[in-house]
Design a protein around this motif. Sequence first.
Motif, PDB file in Angstrom:
ATOM      1  N   VAL A   1      39.835  81.304  25.725  1.00  0.00           N
ATOM      2  CA  VAL A   1      40.692  81.864  26.781  1.00  0.00           C
ATOM      3  C   VAL A   1      40.020  81.716  28.145  1.00  0.00           C
ATOM      4  CG1 VAL A   1      41.664  84.031  27.679  1.00  0.00           C
ATOM      5  CG2 VAL A   1      41.982  83.415  25.288  1.00  0.00           C
ATOM      6  N   ASN A   2      38.731  82.008  28.221  1.00  0.00           N
ATOM      7  CA  ASN A   2      38.011  81.849  29.494  1.00  0.00           C
ATOM      8  C   ASN A   2      38.038  80.401  29.962  1.00  0.00           C
ATOM      9  OD1 ASN A   2      37.370  84.518  29.833  1.00  0.00           O
ATOM     10  ND2 ASN A   2      35.392  84.345  28.818  1.00  0.00           N
ATOM     11  N   LEU A   3      37.879  79.454  29.028  1.00  0.00           N
ATOM     12  CA  LEU A   3      37.938  78.032  29.386  1.00  0.00           C
ATOM     13  C   LEU A   3      39.318  77.669  29.918  1.00  0.00           C
ATOM     14  CD1 LEU A   3      36.802  75.132  29.418  1.00  0.00           C
ATOM     15  CD2 LEU A   3      37.500  74.947  27.021  1.00  0.00           C
ATOM     16  N   LEU A   4      40.361  78.073  29.235  1.00  0.00           N
ATOM     17  CA  LEU A   4      41.715  77.735  29.675  1.00  0.00           C
ATOM     18  C   LEU A   4      42.059  78.380  31.016  1.00  0.00           C
ATOM     19  CD1 LEU A   4      43.584  77.916  26.263  1.00  0.00           C
ATOM     20  CD2 LEU A   4      42.928  75.859  27.546  1.00  0.00           C
ATOM     21  N   LYS A   5      41.632  79.617  31.220  1.00  0.00           N
ATOM     22  CA  LYS A   5      41.876  80.278  32.507  1.00  0.00           C
ATOM     23  C   LYS A   5      41.162  79.550  33.637  1.00  0.00           C
ATOM     24  CE  LYS A   5      40.816  84.585  32.388  1.00  0.00           C
ATOM     25  NZ  LYS A   5      40.481  86.002  32.152  1.00  0.00           N
ATOM     26  N   ALA A   6      39.922  79.162  33.395  1.00  0.00           N
ATOM     27  CA  ALA A   6      39.159  78.462  34.438  1.00  0.00           C
ATOM     28  C   ALA A   6      39.790  77.114  34.767  1.00  0.00           C
ATOM     29  CB  ALA A   6      37.714  78.275  33.987  1.00  0.00           C
ATOM     30  N   LEU A   7      40.227  76.393  33.731  1.00  0.00           N
ATOM     31  CA  LEU A   7      40.854  75.094  33.970  1.00  0.00           C
ATOM     32  C   LEU A   7      42.169  75.239  34.725  1.00  0.00           C
ATOM     33  CD1 LEU A   7      40.156  73.284  30.596  1.00  0.00           C
ATOM     34  CD2 LEU A   7      39.019  72.936  32.786  1.00  0.00           C
ATOM     35  N   ALA A   8      42.950  76.246  34.370  1.00  0.00           N
ATOM     36  CA  ALA A   8      44.208  76.476  35.089  1.00  0.00           C
ATOM     37  C   ALA A   8      43.935  76.822  36.547  1.00  0.00           C
ATOM     38  CB  ALA A   8      44.997  77.581  34.406  1.00  0.00           C
ATOM     39  N   TYR A   9      42.956  77.677  36.782  1.00  0.00           N
ATOM     40  CA  TYR A   9      42.598  78.058  38.141  1.00  0.00           C
ATOM     41  C   TYR A   9      42.110  76.853  38.941  1.00  0.00           C
ATOM     42  CZ  TYR A   9      40.532  80.685  41.978  1.00  0.00           C
ATOM     43  OH  TYR A   9      40.210  81.161  43.218  1.00  0.00           O
ATOM     44  N   ARG A  10      41.317  76.016  38.288  1.00  0.00           N
ATOM     45  CA  ARG A  10      40.762  74.830  38.955  1.00  0.00           C
ATOM     46  C   ARG A  10      41.861  73.842  39.332  1.00  0.00           C
ATOM     47  NH1 ARG A  10      37.379  72.331  42.102  1.00  0.00           N
ATOM     48  NH2 ARG A  10      36.478  70.440  41.299  1.00  0.00           N
ATOM     49  N   THR A  11      42.794  73.598  38.436  1.00  0.00           N
ATOM     50  CA  THR A  11      43.867  72.641  38.740  1.00  0.00           C
ATOM     51  C   THR A  11      44.808  73.195  39.798  1.00  0.00           C
ATOM     52  OG1 THR A  11      45.165  73.448  36.865  1.00  0.00           O
ATOM     53  CG2 THR A  11      43.812  71.516  36.505  1.00  0.00           C
ATOM     54  N   GLU A  12      45.002  74.499  39.808  1.00  0.00           N
ATOM     55  CA  GLU A  12      45.880  75.112  40.795  1.00  0.00           C
ATOM     56  C   GLU A  12      45.283  75.057  42.199  1.00  0.00           C
ATOM     57  OE1 GLU A  12      48.356  79.165  40.848  1.00  0.00           O
ATOM     58  OE2 GLU A  12      46.180  79.442  40.848  1.00  0.00           O
ATOM     59  N   SER A  13      43.959  75.178  42.281  1.00  0.00           N
ATOM     60  CA  SER A  13      43.318  75.277  43.593  1.00  0.00           C
ATOM     61  C   SER A  13      42.966  73.927  44.210  1.00  0.00           C
ATOM     62  CB  SER A  13      42.059  76.134  43.492  1.00  0.00           C
ATOM     63  OG  SER A  13      41.103  75.486  42.686  1.00  0.00           O
ATOM     64  N   THR A  14      43.157  72.822  43.493  1.00  0.00           N
ATOM     65  CA  THR A  14      42.822  71.503  44.035  1.00  0.00           C
ATOM     66  C   THR A  14      44.038  70.595  43.950  1.00  0.00           C
ATOM     67  OG1 THR A  14      41.998  70.840  41.889  1.00  0.00           O
ATOM     68  CG2 THR A  14      40.382  71.629  43.447  1.00  0.00           C
ATOM     69  N   HIS A  15      44.775  70.564  45.012  1.00  0.00           N
ATOM     70  CA  HIS A  15      46.001  69.777  45.053  1.00  0.00           C
ATOM     71  C   HIS A  15      45.758  68.316  45.438  1.00  0.00           C
ATOM     72  CE1 HIS A  15      48.123  73.539  44.673  1.00  0.00           C
ATOM     73  NE2 HIS A  15      47.419  74.010  45.695  1.00  0.00           N
ATOM     74  N   ASP A  16      44.618  68.032  46.036  1.00  0.00           N
ATOM     75  CA  ASP A  16      44.374  66.701  46.572  1.00  0.00           C
ATOM     76  C   ASP A  16      43.624  65.771  45.623  1.00  0.00           C
ATOM     77  OD1 ASP A  16      42.128  68.294  46.781  1.00  0.00           O
ATOM     78  OD2 ASP A  16      41.412  67.318  48.600  1.00  0.00           O
ATOM     79  N   ASP A  17      43.248  66.251  44.446  1.00  0.00           N
ATOM     80  CA  ASP A  17      42.473  65.426  43.519  1.00  0.00           C
ATOM     81  C   ASP A  17      43.175  65.359  42.162  1.00  0.00           C
ATOM     82  OD1 ASP A  17      40.609  63.994  42.150  1.00  0.00           O
ATOM     83  OD2 ASP A  17      38.949  65.374  42.486  1.00  0.00           O
ATOM     84  N   PRO A  18      43.943  64.296  41.919  1.00  0.00           N
ATOM     85  CA  PRO A  18      44.673  64.197  40.642  1.00  0.00           C
ATOM     86  C   PRO A  18      43.762  64.047  39.423  1.00  0.00           C
ATOM     87  CG  PRO A  18      44.931  62.181  41.918  1.00  0.00           C
ATOM     88  CD  PRO A  18      44.199  63.160  42.780  1.00  0.00           C
TER      89      PRO A  18
END
Length: 121
Positions: free
Chosen positions: A95-112
């Motif tokens: 769960v911690n891994l998935l939350k971190a990945l979701a947060y990371r993808t949400e906060s970086t819009h300029d790097d696909p």
Amino acid sequence: MLSIEGEDEPRGPFYSVCYLLPMLCQMTVEIEGCKALISCGGHNTVVDCLVRLIRQHNRYMGEDNGCIYFAWDTILNLLSNKELVPVPMDDLTAVNLLKALAYRTESTHDDPSIVIMASRI
């Protein structure tokens, strides 16, 4: 080596794991490397390190992403071999891994590349 803690590391061996990430990433390309890392519980240490790296990176944008990519690649190497080498992961770690990945993808819009890598996990 994954359990070496510095005096300024109250929550585990963060800096030593960051230092070892390039080697761990390369090591987990092979099945035997995956087995070795999983057998000592190192996969949980890498996940914890990745979660912490993502949290720190979002506070200090502009830092080098190298450690984050090495940690992601290490986890991807483990998961891509999960048919041959099961990856035991407790619910809290997953769960911690998935939350971190979701947060990371949400906060970086300029790097696909971040969205692509997170979607592979």
